[in-house]
Design a protein around this motif. Structure first.
Motif, PDB file in Angstrom:
ATOM      1  N   ASP A 194       0.836  -1.208   0.000  1.00 16.44           N
ATOM      2  CA  ASP A 194       0.000   0.000   0.000  1.00 16.44           C
ATOM      3  C   ASP A 194       0.869   1.256   0.000  1.00 16.44           C
ATOM      4  O   ASP A 194       0.590   2.221  -0.726  1.00 16.44           O
ATOM      5  N   SER A 198       2.201   1.810  -3.436  1.00 19.06           N
ATOM      6  CA  SER A 198       1.229   2.410  -4.361  1.00 19.06           C
ATOM      7  C   SER A 198       1.119   3.918  -4.163  1.00 19.06           C
ATOM      8  O   SER A 198       1.039   4.688  -5.131  1.00 19.06           O
ATOM      9  N   SER A 251       5.393  -3.183  -5.766  1.00 22.07           N
ATOM     10  CA  SER A 251       4.136  -2.437  -5.857  1.00 22.07           C
ATOM     11  C   SER A 251       4.367  -1.071  -6.504  1.00 22.07           C
ATOM     12  O   SER A 251       3.582  -0.624  -7.360  1.00 22.07           O
TER      13      SER A 251
END
Length: 420
Positions: free
Chosen positions: A285, A288, A335
């Motif tokens: 996360d 991102s 990511s």
């Protein structure tokens, strides 16, 4: 990735690590010499290098013992170095904990104990209470590592399942004076949470430990839960008179290292900004979000104008969904790579300042806007590998692993994103 950009990012990393070099930091924080003995103790991934630096700088008699991770040892003339397992404890660590407790027993108020503490010490100092076993402590560590809990929460639990953490090692040294020299790998730099604070107490009680276990759904052995619910789990608090003569100094941290990294970028004519030195959260996360910021700079010149180096520190976590290969930095970066796929002009490095990211021998990895396409050409599906916690395999497929070997320090993670 273009070699020139890798070279710049590597220089940024090395500047950050150099700012936390024990050779420099230890000398600035030497305590006054005592009337009696000087005993050096320590634990962590940087403990051996800290011990070597202290041994060299201390021009008076001393003796001591520190424990570090396998492969992280250093040569000391007067301080014994023991190596043990990390991140899951083993019997070598158990023996090291026993000997450290023995080392600080029977001291007088004229004696000085110097504690050299760095990240990683939690796993290196297993010392289960009488009602528990090493196997119980191993299960606790494995559950914590798989839980996705932030490092501060993990260490709050660890210190309540121990005879040595949570200030207990310093309490054993009473009435000797204890000076703790701490290299912080904890967001916010609370020294009581570095290595679960073997020489530094804090106010978090067993109720907080139980709340963390419940919040993150950890399945711990019945004996461990029984211990956590009993007064035997209580750790000493900061106001305890055993600590009244003690002193704690944070001698290196992520904040200082990020400033050094920014200074190196400016030396190379690239403006630098620091987002934060204490970013936490799920690695994928956080990756991102960082990718979104880098895209915004690359395409719209906001919130920063390019060229710019965007830096952040802290410690992310990984909730294990599969038994892949890698660590939190490579997971973050995979990511991130997915988030900047096809965007030109972005180059990034994410690495652990101790030189080891998770389960393998790399510190981290490099990525740019072509990374995902190059992985695809090599037969590696970036999204599938991220889902399987297998970021090491993804970056290995394109030759973008960053390997440094043990650095001798540990001030958490460094994330550097260069936008041209």
């Amino acid at each position: 990735m273009i070699v020139e950009q890798k070279t710049l990012l590597t220089a940024i990393f090395r500047a950050a690590v150099a700012a936390a070099d024990p050779e420099l930091t230890i000398r600035r924080h030497l305590p006054p010499k005592p009337k009696g003995r000087t005993i050096v103790i320590g634990a962590g991934k940087g403990a051996a290098q800290m011990a070597a630096a202290f041994d060299k700088a201390w021009d008076a008699p001393l003796e001591g013992l520190v424990v570090t991770r396998y492969g992280y040892g250093a040569t000391c003339d007067r301080i014994e170095v023991i190596e043990a397992a990390h991140p899951v404890p083993d019997r070598a660590g158990l023996e090291a904990g026993r000997r450290l407790l023995e080392k600080v027993s029977g001291l007088s108020e004229d004696d000085l104990v110097v504690a050299l503490i760095s990240g990683g010490g939690s796993a290196l100092l297993p010392a289960p209470p009488d009602s528990l076993t090493l196997a119980d402590e191993i299960v606790v560590n494995e559950a914590l590592l798989a839980s996705g809990a932030p490092i501060a929460a993990m260490n709050t639990v660890r210190k309540h399942v121990s005879r040595i953490k949570g200030g207990r090692l310093a309490a054993m040294a009473f009435p000797a004076r204890v000076v703790s020299l701490v290299v912080s790998d904890i967001p916010g730099d609370n020294p009581a949470l570095v290595a679960s604070g073997p020489t530094v107490p804090d106010d978090a009680g067993r109720e907080e430990a139980l709340r963390i276990v419940e919040t993150y759904g950890m399945a711990l052995p019945p004996a461990v839960m029984a211990h956590l619910r009993s007064p035997a789990a209580d750790a000493p608090r900061p106001g305890d008179p055993h600590f009244r003569r003690n002193e704690v100094r944070v001698i290196a941290s992520a904040a200082v290292s990020l400033e050094a990294a920014a200074a190196e970028a400016r030396r190379q004519d690239v403006e630098a900004v620091i987002l934060s030195d204490s970013i936490e959260g799920e690695a994928r996360d956080v990756g991102s979000v960082h990718a979104a910021i880098a895209r915004e700079v690359a395409t719209r010149d906001r919130p920063f104008r390019k060229p710019v180096l965007i830096l952040s520190g802290g410690e992310t976590t990984v909730t294990l969904r599969a038994r892949g290969r890698g660590g939190r930095n490579s997971e973050f970066l995979l990511s991130f790579a997915i988030g900047i796929d096809g965007v030109p002009g972005i180059h990034a490095l994410a690495a652990d300042t101790d030189g080891i990211d998770g389960s393998e021998d790399n510190a981290g990895a490099f990525a740019d806007g072509t990374t995902v396409a190059r992985m695809r050409a090599a037969g590696a599906d970036a999204k599938a590998l991220l889902a399987a916690n297998n970021a090491w395999t993804a970056f290995n497929s394109v030759g973008d692993l960053f390997v440094t070997g043990p650095t001798g320090t540990n001030v958490n993670d460094l994330r550097a994103m260069l936008v041209r």
